[in-house]
Scaffold this motif. Structure first.
Motif, PDB file in Angstrom:
ATOM      1  N   ARG A 186       0.843  -1.209   0.000  1.00 42.30           N
ATOM      2  CA  ARG A 186       0.000   0.000   0.000  1.00 42.30           C
ATOM      3  C   ARG A 186       0.869   1.247   0.000  1.00 42.30           C
ATOM      4  NH1 ARG A 186      -0.716   4.680   2.532  1.00 42.30           N
ATOM      5  NH2 ARG A 186      -0.518   3.717   4.581  1.00 42.30           N
ATOM      6  N   LEU A 210      -6.949  -0.213   3.485  1.00 46.23           N
ATOM      7  CA  LEU A 210      -6.980   1.192   3.932  1.00 46.23           C
ATOM      8  C   LEU A 210      -8.244   1.879   3.419  1.00 46.23           C
ATOM      9  CD1 LEU A 210      -5.275   3.485   5.327  1.00 46.23           C
ATOM     10  CD2 LEU A 210      -4.457   4.079   3.052  1.00 46.23           C
ATOM     11  N   HIS A 222      -8.472  -0.372   8.159  1.00 42.82           N
ATOM     12  CA  HIS A 222      -7.635   0.745   8.627  1.00 42.82           C
ATOM     13  C   HIS A 222      -8.235   2.028   8.056  1.00 42.82           C
ATOM     14  CE1 HIS A 222      -3.384   2.823   8.361  1.00 42.82           C
ATOM     15  NE2 HIS A 222      -4.198   3.438   9.192  1.00 42.82           N
ATOM     16  N   SER A 254      -5.968   5.931  12.206  1.00 47.82           N
ATOM     17  CA  SER A 254      -4.770   6.774  12.161  1.00 47.82           C
ATOM     18  C   SER A 254      -5.127   8.245  12.060  1.00 47.82           C
ATOM     19  CB  SER A 254      -3.931   6.450  10.918  1.00 47.82           C
ATOM     20  OG  SER A 254      -3.438   5.157  10.963  1.00 47.82           O
ATOM     21  N   MET A 271      -3.743  11.053  10.608  1.00 49.50           N
ATOM     22  CA  MET A 271      -2.631  11.337   9.688  1.00 49.50           C
ATOM     23  C   MET A 271      -1.939  12.640  10.091  1.00 49.50           C
ATOM     24  SD  MET A 271      -2.667  11.295   5.543  1.00 49.50           S
ATOM     25  CE  MET A 271      -3.527  12.831   5.277  1.00 49.50           C
ATOM     26  N   PRO A 326       0.999   8.253  12.802  1.00 51.82           N
ATOM     27  CA  PRO A 326       1.872   8.439  11.638  1.00 51.82           C
ATOM     28  C   PRO A 326       2.684   9.732  11.709  1.00 51.82           C
ATOM     29  CG  PRO A 326      -0.447   8.219  10.991  1.00 51.82           C
ATOM     30  CD  PRO A 326      -0.409   8.503  12.459  1.00 51.82           C
ATOM     31  N   THR A 380       3.696  11.399   9.079  1.00 54.34           N
ATOM     32  CA  THR A 380       3.393  11.379   7.646  1.00 54.34           C
ATOM     33  C   THR A 380       4.442  12.088   6.797  1.00 54.34           C
ATOM     34  OG1 THR A 380       1.099  11.316   8.275  1.00 54.34           O
ATOM     35  CG2 THR A 380       1.551  11.986   6.005  1.00 54.34           C
ATOM     36  N   HIS A 422       7.872   8.067   8.201  1.00 50.96           N
ATOM     37  CA  HIS A 422       8.478   8.317   6.883  1.00 50.96           C
ATOM     38  C   HIS A 422       9.894   8.835   7.097  1.00 50.96           C
ATOM     39  CE1 HIS A 422       5.271   7.341   4.025  1.00 50.96           C
ATOM     40  NE2 HIS A 422       4.513   7.458   5.105  1.00 50.96           N
TER      41      HIS A 422
HETATM   42  O1  KIV Z   1       1.867   8.333   6.215  1.00 46.68           O
HETATM   43  C1  KIV Z   1       0.683   8.280   6.551  1.00 46.68           C
HETATM   44  O2  KIV Z   1       0.148   9.117   7.297  1.00 46.68           O
HETATM   45  C2  KIV Z   1      -0.114   7.181   6.030  1.00 46.68           C
HETATM   46  C3  KIV Z   1      -1.498   7.041   6.586  1.00 46.68           C
HETATM   47  C4  KIV Z   1      -2.488   6.703   5.558  1.00 46.68           C
HETATM   48  C5  KIV Z   1      -1.469   6.082   7.708  1.00 46.68           C
HETATM   49  O3  KIV Z   1       0.358   6.397   5.249  1.00 46.68           O
END
Ligand code: KIV
Ligand code: ZN
Length: 515
Positions: A18, A78, A102, A143, A145, A173, A175, A208
């Motif tokens: 995903r 998701l 999710h 989540s 985000m 997250p 993000t 990330h």
């Molecule tokens: O990075 C992010 O916030 C996501 C969300 C959809 C969980 O991938």
């Protein structure tokens, strides 16, 4: 209170299919997704986020099929904070023995501004959508985000609402890859301290890598009490990618003295999965990448080699076998037979039907004629080379001859078969690759832009195959083309043509329907 027997167990949630697939150009086919999901399942991944079912029919079909086939892993789909999305996600995952929905919404000031909801309105949406999801499925992940840029009080408030509405996992997250380890830990600690009901659910961390801290941030969150890490193989993901599965799992294993957590991952499957994901996503692994890079276990300098010969633990903190890297990967030569090829490919994670094996065997023999020793990496490149069996492609390379050297101009004489018709030209360029690409452009004019051109030697030696990846963009659509050959210019031309063929398919798919 969470059961103490599960206190040290960290759930591994893989989102290669995903979040990983969201990397521009990393689109995977239906069959590739199924194959990766089955390897993740075998490897012991606890939760597989298989896709975003509302995003496309293809995503929906892949998630449903993965759900039907999964043996042990929880299969997750998701969805945005919309009833229609949630219903679609449920339709796809409900076939799994252990399904999960999710659902997410952006809670930071930057993200609240987009749907133009104030804090109270967003809180209502969260209550309604999580309640709706929980009425469908008893395993719900929610989540907020961009949690790491959400105000503390508001984050605590919405997490409490989601828990009360029935969320069983709360994912935090990062993000935009903005947080740092101390802050990542502080957020989890704050939520555990301040939110009623926090002890009854699992906190997850989803980081990330924009500042290169994704793995450190995830591990810091675990130290603070998070018990699920979201990650991808090779750290694949948007922009700088996600926390890499192999990094967190091996870090917890090698430094179990200071990170006493367990996962259910069979680490010996790491290398195969890494190669498979690099193959199908078109994102080669950088040589010096931790755990899975080609140089991760290579010891070049004299002093290191000397130490290694006396005792491996002088410079090695883990053994290559721990991640599934065999000591020598010299595998085959021109006398190797079909059964040996099938068995070696199966070891590498490729289970081939008889007709596929027949085709691969022909290509293997052709390669073995040009190259004395065939290594595992050569076989992977052979499998990756989708251009060699693309007999139905609109554009095919029939002939290429280049002239290059110190005195130019470099010239490429090329024949392409375009929709069944042979077309020939001779083009010049700044080097043989440029000349070959110019020839393709003359024979098949297009406006697509070449964004990336990358060459990797698959193994050592001057007879090594070159794997070429090109990324092309046309009207915002990005595709990756790849090819491998012992002739770098041939591999380059084929990779370029492979990308053009993919663009043609994308153009076809996005054509407006006839009225
Ligand atoms: O990075 C992010 O916030 C996501 C969300 C959809 C969980 O991938
Ligand atoms: Zn993400």
């Amino acid at each position: 209170m969470t059961d103490t027997s599960t206190q040290d167990r960290v759930i591994i949630f893989d989102t290669t299919l995903r979040d990983g697939e969201q990397s521009p150009g990393a689109t995977m086919t239906h069959d590739e997704k199924l194959e990766i999901a089955s390897l993740l399942d075998e490897m012991g991944v606890d939760v597989i986020e298989a896709g975003f079912p509302i995003a496309s029919e293809g995503d929906f079909a892949a998630v449903s099929e993965i759900a039907k086939n999964s043996k042990n892993s929880v299969i997750c789909g998701l969805s945005r904070a919309k009833v229609g999305d949630i219903d679609r996600a449920w339709e796809a995952v409900k076939h799994a023995a252990r399904p999960r929905i999710h659902t997410f919404i952006g809670t930071s000031p930057q993200h609240r501004a987009i749907p133009n909801l104030d804090m109270d309105e967003m809180a209502d949406v969260i209550h309604q959508t999580v309640t709706h999801a929980r009425n469908l499925c008893d395993n719900i992940q929610w989540s907020p985000m961009d949690a790491t840029r959400t105000e503390d009080d508001y984050l605590c408030r919405v997490v409490e609402i989601a828990i009360k509405a029935g969320a069983t996992t709360i994912n935090i997250p990062d993000t935009v890859g903005y947080t740092a380890p101390a802050e990542s830990a502080k957020i989890i600690r704050m939520l555990l301290e301040r939110v009623p009901g926090a002890d009854d659910i699992i906190f997850a961390t989803h980081c990330h890598n924009d500042l290169g801290m994704a793995t450190a941030n995830a591990l810091a969150a675990v130290d603070a009490g998070a018990r699920q890490i979201e990650c991808t193989i090779n750290g694949l993901g948007e922009r700088a990618g996600n926390t890499a599965l192999e990094e967190v799992v091996m870090a917890m294993r090698v430094r179990n003295d200071i990170m006493p957590y367990q996962t259910g991952i069979d680490t010996t499957k790491i290398m195969n999965l890494s190669r498979m994901v690099a193959t199908v996503s078109g994102f080669p692994v950088q040589y010096n990448k931790a755990i899975v890079g080609k140089n991760a276990f290579a010891h070049e300098s004299g002093i290191h080699q000397d130490g290694m010969l006396k005792s491996a633990d002088t410079f090695e903190i883990m053994r290559p076998e721990d991640v599934g890297l065999s000591e020598t990967n010299l595998v085959m030569g021109k006398h190797s037979g079909r059964a040996a090829l099938r068995s070696k490919l199966a070891d590498l994670g490729y289970d081939l039907a008889d007709n596929q094996l027949k085709d691969v065997f022909v290509r293997f023999k052709a390669l073995a004629d040009r190259k004395k020793e065939i290594f595992e990496d050569d076989l992977i490149a052979l499998m990756r080379d989708t251009t060699s069996d693309a007999e139905h492609d609109t554009i095919q390379l029939n002939h290429l001859r280049v002239v290059c050297g110190t005195s130019g101009p470099q010239t490429a004489e090329m024949t392409l078969e375009i929709e069944g018709k042979d077309c020939t030209t001779t083009a010049t360029g700044d080097g043989p690759v440029d000349a070959a690409f110019n020839a393709v452009k003359e024979l098949f004019p297009h406006d697509a832009r070449l964004q990336l051109y990358q060459v990797h030697a698959v193994t050592e030696g001057t007879d090594a195959q070159a794997t070429v990846s090109v990324r092309m963009e046309e009207n915002g659509k990005i595709v990756m083309g790849q090819s491998a050959d012992t002739d770098t210019v041939v591999a380059s031309a084929r990779a370029y043509i492979n990308a053009l063929n993919k663009l043609l398919i994308r153009r076809e798919k996005t054509k407006p329907q006839d009225a």
